[in-house]
Write an enzyme that holds these catalytic residues in place. Structure first.
Site, mmCIF file in Angstrom:
data_model
loop_
_atom_site.group_PDB
_atom_site.id
_atom_site.type_symbol
_atom_site.label_atom_id
_atom_site.label_comp_id
_atom_site.label_asym_id
_atom_site.label_seq_id
_atom_site.Cartn_x
_atom_site.Cartn_y
_atom_site.Cartn_z
ATOM 1 N N SER A 16 0.809 -1.225 0.000
ATOM 2 C CA SER A 16 0.000 0.000 0.000
ATOM 3 C C SER A 16 0.839 1.271 0.000
ATOM 4 C CB SER A 16 -0.867 -0.006 1.265
ATOM 5 O OG SER A 16 -1.396 1.272 1.522
ATOM 6 N N GLU A 72 0.185 3.608 1.765
ATOM 7 C CA GLU A 72 0.278 4.032 3.181
ATOM 8 C C GLU A 72 1.671 3.751 3.745
ATOM 9 O OE1 GLU A 72 -2.108 5.454 5.711
ATOM 10 O OE2 GLU A 72 -2.509 6.196 3.706
ATOM 11 N N TYR A 91 -1.527 0.414 10.790
ATOM 12 C CA TYR A 91 -1.802 -0.257 9.513
ATOM 13 C C TYR A 91 -0.597 -0.125 8.567
ATOM 14 C CZ TYR A 91 -3.602 -0.847 4.755
ATOM 15 O OH TYR A 91 -3.761 -1.229 3.444
HETATM 16 P P1 NDP Z 1 -11.471 -4.640 2.072
HETATM 17 O O1 NDP Z 1 -11.418 -4.077 3.427
HETATM 18 O O2 NDP Z 1 -12.620 -4.320 1.167
HETATM 19 O O3 NDP Z 1 -11.369 -6.240 2.163
HETATM 20 C C1 NDP Z 1 -10.559 -6.866 3.109
HETATM 21 C C2 NDP Z 1 -10.759 -8.365 3.014
HETATM 22 O O4 NDP Z 1 -9.919 -9.020 3.985
HETATM 23 C C3 NDP Z 1 -12.185 -8.846 3.291
HETATM 24 O O5 NDP Z 1 -12.513 -9.855 2.370
HETATM 25 C C4 NDP Z 1 -12.071 -9.422 4.703
HETATM 26 O O6 NDP Z 1 -13.003 -10.443 4.986
HETATM 27 C C5 NDP Z 1 -10.682 -10.029 4.631
HETATM 28 N N1 NDP Z 1 -10.113 -10.366 5.953
HETATM 29 C C6 NDP Z 1 -9.914 -9.512 6.985
HETATM 30 N N2 NDP Z 1 -9.384 -10.180 8.025
HETATM 31 C C7 NDP Z 1 -9.239 -11.477 7.640
HETATM 32 C C8 NDP Z 1 -8.755 -12.647 8.267
HETATM 33 N N3 NDP Z 1 -8.304 -12.637 9.513
HETATM 34 N N4 NDP Z 1 -8.723 -13.817 7.567
HETATM 35 C C9 NDP Z 1 -9.193 -13.848 6.301
HETATM 36 N N5 NDP Z 1 -9.681 -12.775 5.653
HETATM 37 C C10 NDP Z 1 -9.707 -11.597 6.313
HETATM 38 O O7 NDP Z 1 -10.095 -4.234 1.344
HETATM 39 P P2 NDP Z 1 -9.800 -3.852 -0.194
HETATM 40 O O8 NDP Z 1 -10.437 -4.831 -1.071
HETATM 41 O O9 NDP Z 1 -10.024 -2.405 -0.400
HETATM 42 O O10 NDP Z 1 -8.214 -4.039 -0.240
HETATM 43 C C11 NDP Z 1 -7.624 -5.311 -0.555
HETATM 44 C C12 NDP Z 1 -6.201 -5.329 -0.013
HETATM 45 O O11 NDP Z 1 -5.427 -4.311 -0.614
HETATM 46 C C13 NDP Z 1 -6.091 -5.101 1.506
HETATM 47 O O12 NDP Z 1 -4.990 -5.880 1.944
HETATM 48 C C14 NDP Z 1 -5.757 -3.627 1.610
HETATM 49 O O13 NDP Z 1 -5.058 -3.376 2.817
HETATM 50 C C15 NDP Z 1 -4.888 -3.453 0.374
HETATM 51 N N6 NDP Z 1 -4.869 -2.141 -0.220
HETATM 52 C C16 NDP Z 1 -6.045 -1.527 -0.567
HETATM 53 C C17 NDP Z 1 -6.040 -0.328 -1.232
HETATM 54 C C18 NDP Z 1 -7.300 0.375 -1.601
HETATM 55 O O14 NDP Z 1 -7.226 1.563 -1.929
HETATM 56 N N7 NDP Z 1 -8.429 -0.299 -1.635
HETATM 57 C C19 NDP Z 1 -4.751 0.327 -1.584
HETATM 58 C C20 NDP Z 1 -3.581 -0.425 -1.208
HETATM 59 C C21 NDP Z 1 -3.653 -1.610 -0.556
HETATM 60 P P3 NDP Z 1 -14.445 -10.119 5.683
HETATM 61 O O15 NDP Z 1 -15.358 -9.753 4.552
HETATM 62 O O16 NDP Z 1 -14.760 -11.417 6.337
HETATM 63 O O17 NDP Z 1 -14.232 -8.980 6.643
HETATM 64 P P1 GDR Z 2 -6.776 5.758 3.491
HETATM 65 O O1 GDR Z 2 -8.311 5.885 3.034
HETATM 66 O O2 GDR Z 2 -6.585 6.040 4.938
HETATM 67 O O3 GDR Z 2 -5.974 6.565 2.509
HETATM 68 O O4 GDR Z 2 -6.518 4.194 3.293
HETATM 69 P P2 GDR Z 2 -9.570 6.674 3.604
HETATM 70 O O5 GDR Z 2 -10.522 6.738 2.476
HETATM 71 O O6 GDR Z 2 -10.049 6.102 4.889
HETATM 72 O O7 GDR Z 2 -8.983 8.141 3.957
HETATM 73 C C1 GDR Z 2 -8.424 8.990 2.965
HETATM 74 C C2 GDR Z 2 -8.185 10.375 3.536
HETATM 75 O O8 GDR Z 2 -9.439 11.021 3.808
HETATM 76 C C3 GDR Z 2 -9.345 11.689 5.050
HETATM 77 N N1 GDR Z 2 -10.685 11.865 5.626
HETATM 78 C C4 GDR Z 2 -11.517 10.870 5.974
HETATM 79 N N2 GDR Z 2 -11.390 9.531 5.878
HETATM 80 C C5 GDR Z 2 -12.431 8.769 6.279
HETATM 81 N N3 GDR Z 2 -12.345 7.437 6.165
HETATM 82 N N4 GDR Z 2 -13.569 9.324 6.834
HETATM 83 C C6 GDR Z 2 -13.731 10.677 6.962
HETATM 84 O O9 GDR Z 2 -14.749 11.152 7.442
HETATM 85 C C7 GDR Z 2 -12.656 11.486 6.512
HETATM 86 N N5 GDR Z 2 -12.468 12.836 6.467
HETATM 87 C C8 GDR Z 2 -11.273 13.042 5.941
HETATM 88 C C9 GDR Z 2 -8.444 10.792 5.890
HETATM 89 O O10 GDR Z 2 -7.931 11.512 7.026
HETATM 90 C C10 GDR Z 2 -7.394 10.418 4.854
HETATM 91 O O11 GDR Z 2 -6.416 11.404 4.775
HETATM 92 C C11 GDR Z 2 -7.034 3.495 2.164
HETATM 93 C C12 GDR Z 2 -7.323 2.038 2.608
HETATM 94 O O12 GDR Z 2 -7.982 1.376 1.557
HETATM 95 C C13 GDR Z 2 -6.026 1.311 2.916
HETATM 96 O O13 GDR Z 2 -6.304 -0.068 3.154
HETATM 97 C C14 GDR Z 2 -5.101 1.449 1.691
HETATM 98 O O14 GDR Z 2 -3.874 0.805 1.950
HETATM 99 C C15 GDR Z 2 -4.873 2.920 1.379
HETATM 100 O O15 GDR Z 2 -6.123 3.522 1.100
HETATM 101 C C16 GDR Z 2 -3.983 3.115 0.150
#
Ligand code: NDP
Ligand code: GDR
Length: 323
Positions: A122, A124, A146
């Site tokens: 990520s 992050e 995280y």
């Molecule tokens: P989501 O939060 O939508 O999905 C997370 C998934 O992980 C769910 O299917 C959840 O299952 C599963 N999970 C959580 N804990 C466990 C566990 N203990 N054992 C098995 N499965 C588990 O995430 P995204 O699809 O958005 O992201 C996918 C991956 O990419 C994550 O690793 C995230 O950190 C990473 N990532 C995401 C980005 C983004 O912008 N979306 C950017 C960069 C990285 P359940 O439904 O049961 O909770």
């Molecule tokens: P992020 O995503 O922390 O970048 O992680 P998120 O959408 O939660 O926050 C993005 C930015 O928005 C600001 N923010 C708020 N965020 C949330 N959630 N709710 C609010 O009300 C709000 N107001 C302002 C946050 O402070 C932050 O700066 C996501 C996740 O998908 C991670 O798992 C993944 O790794 C990274 O993106 C890349």
């Protein structure tokens, strides 16, 4: 080709399953046991995939599913992925998001080290960025439990590649969104919140820091990059980003203006939503992915916001029987 996806019930897992099925793969999805099913994002493909039960917290279950399926590729997308929760549950975050990756790698090593592995790294990890834009060579400075857990998972992936000659890669993906994004993440919170206000179902939306900026792309584009990384000759890590950055304020303006709403009348700042340590600005450079994977995003920020607002208007109208 058999592929196993951990995190299939999440945003990316569901899009990756769609993508791999289109490629003709046999898709296995790993789900954890829960008292109620949580399959909304994969309901449309339930009869085309096989679900298997295991948990990233449990080493034996990981070995068992990988041994039974013998996939050619494993995509480790499962994680505790919501940044604010990682301050409240730092140990769980470390167990799942960091050590979970080691458990998958160990399972592959024990069962068959030739199985290819993708780790969901990520942006992050860049946290308090030390250079702009961020590339594969930019040092990490995570700003949340995280982010710290993802840095561990990233380096353990590199370590298994170098120690055991495994095909293990990390995609360093910047934020990517869609109508399937969880409601607590900022893009979906804003598009869903704006749609509710437009339909008269709410009057305000409470937000945290509007000054943070993110490099936002469309999840559907980004899962393709995951697959491309596993089709290369060499296992390498790639930054996947849109190479554009927008503030949360610009996101709010874009979503509200899609619905002809004045965001200033509805957004309330709630200090409780401001994080203990913020990632102020992220901007990726995906030159390596363009050159070596031939990967380019196809959806602009404005198009993405429009897609999400339209989807939330449709969803809310259906849920509330509004014509
Ligand atoms: P989501 O939060 O939508 O999905 C997370 C998934 O992980 C769910 O299917 C959840 O299952 C599963 N999970 C959580 N804990 C466990 C566990 N203990 N054992 C098995 N499965 C588990 O995430 P995204 O699809 O958005 O992201 C996918 C991956 O990419 C994550 O690793 C995230 O950190 C990473 N990532 C995401 C980005 C983004 O912008 N979306 C950017 C960069 C990285 P359940 O439904 O049961 O909770
Ligand atoms: P992020 O995503 O922390 O970048 O992680 P998120 O959408 O939660 O926050 C993005 C930015 O928005 C600001 N923010 C708020 N965020 C949330 N959630 N709710 C609010 O009300 C709000 N107001 C302002 C946050 O402070 C932050 O700066 C996501 C996740 O998908 C991670 O798992 C993944 O790794 C990274 O993106 C890349």
């Amino acid at each position: 080709m058999k592929a196993l996806i951990t995190g299939i019930t999440g945003q990316d897992g569901s899009y990756l399953a769609d993508f791999l099925l289109d490629k003709g793969c046999e898709v296995f999805g790993m789900v954890r046991r829960s008292s109620t099913e949580n399959f909304e994002r994969i309901n449309h493909l339930r009869d085309r995939i096989t679900l298997v039960q295991a948990d990233l917290m449990d080493q034996v279950s990981m070995i068992k599913v990988i041994d039974e399926i013998r996939p050619a590729e494993v995509y480790n997308l499962a994680a505790m992925s919501f940044v604010p929760t990682s301050w409240d549950q730092p140990v769980l975050t470390g167990e799942v998001t960091a050590l979970g990756a080691t458990r998958v790698l160990e399972a592959i090593k024990v069962v068959d080290p030739k199985i290819k592995f993708y780790q969901a790294s990520s942006s992050e990890m860049f946290g308090k960025v030390v250079e702009v834009p961020q590339t594969e060579k930019t040092p990490f400075y995570p700003r949340s439990p995280y982010g710290v857990a993802k840095v561990y998972a990233h380096w353990i992936t590199v370590n298994y590649r170098e120690s055991y000659n495994m095909f293990a890669v990390s995609g360093i993906l910047f934020n990517h969104e869609s109508p399937r994004r969880g409601l607590e993440f900022v893009t979906r919170k804003v598009t869903y919140g704006a749609a509710k206000i437009k339909l008269g179902l709410a009057s305000e939306l409470r937000m945290g820091n509007l000054d943070a900026s993110r490099d936002w792309g469309y999840a559907k584009d980004y899962v393709q990059a995951m697959w491309l990384m596993l089709q290369q000759e060499k296992p390498l890590d790639y930054v996947i980003s849109s190479e554009r950055t927008h503030t949360v304020r610009q996101l709010v303006e874009a979503a509200f203006s899609c619905l002809d709403l004045d965001w200033k009348k509805h957004i309330k700042i709630d200090r409780r939503l401001v994080r203990p340590a913020e990632v102020d600005q992220l901007l990726g450079n995906s030159a390596k992915a363009h050159k070596e994977l031939g990967w380019y995003p196809t959806t602009s920020f404005e198009e993405l916001v429009r897609i999400m607002v339209d989807a939330d208007m449709k969803l809310l109208k259906k849920q509330n029987n509004i014509a």
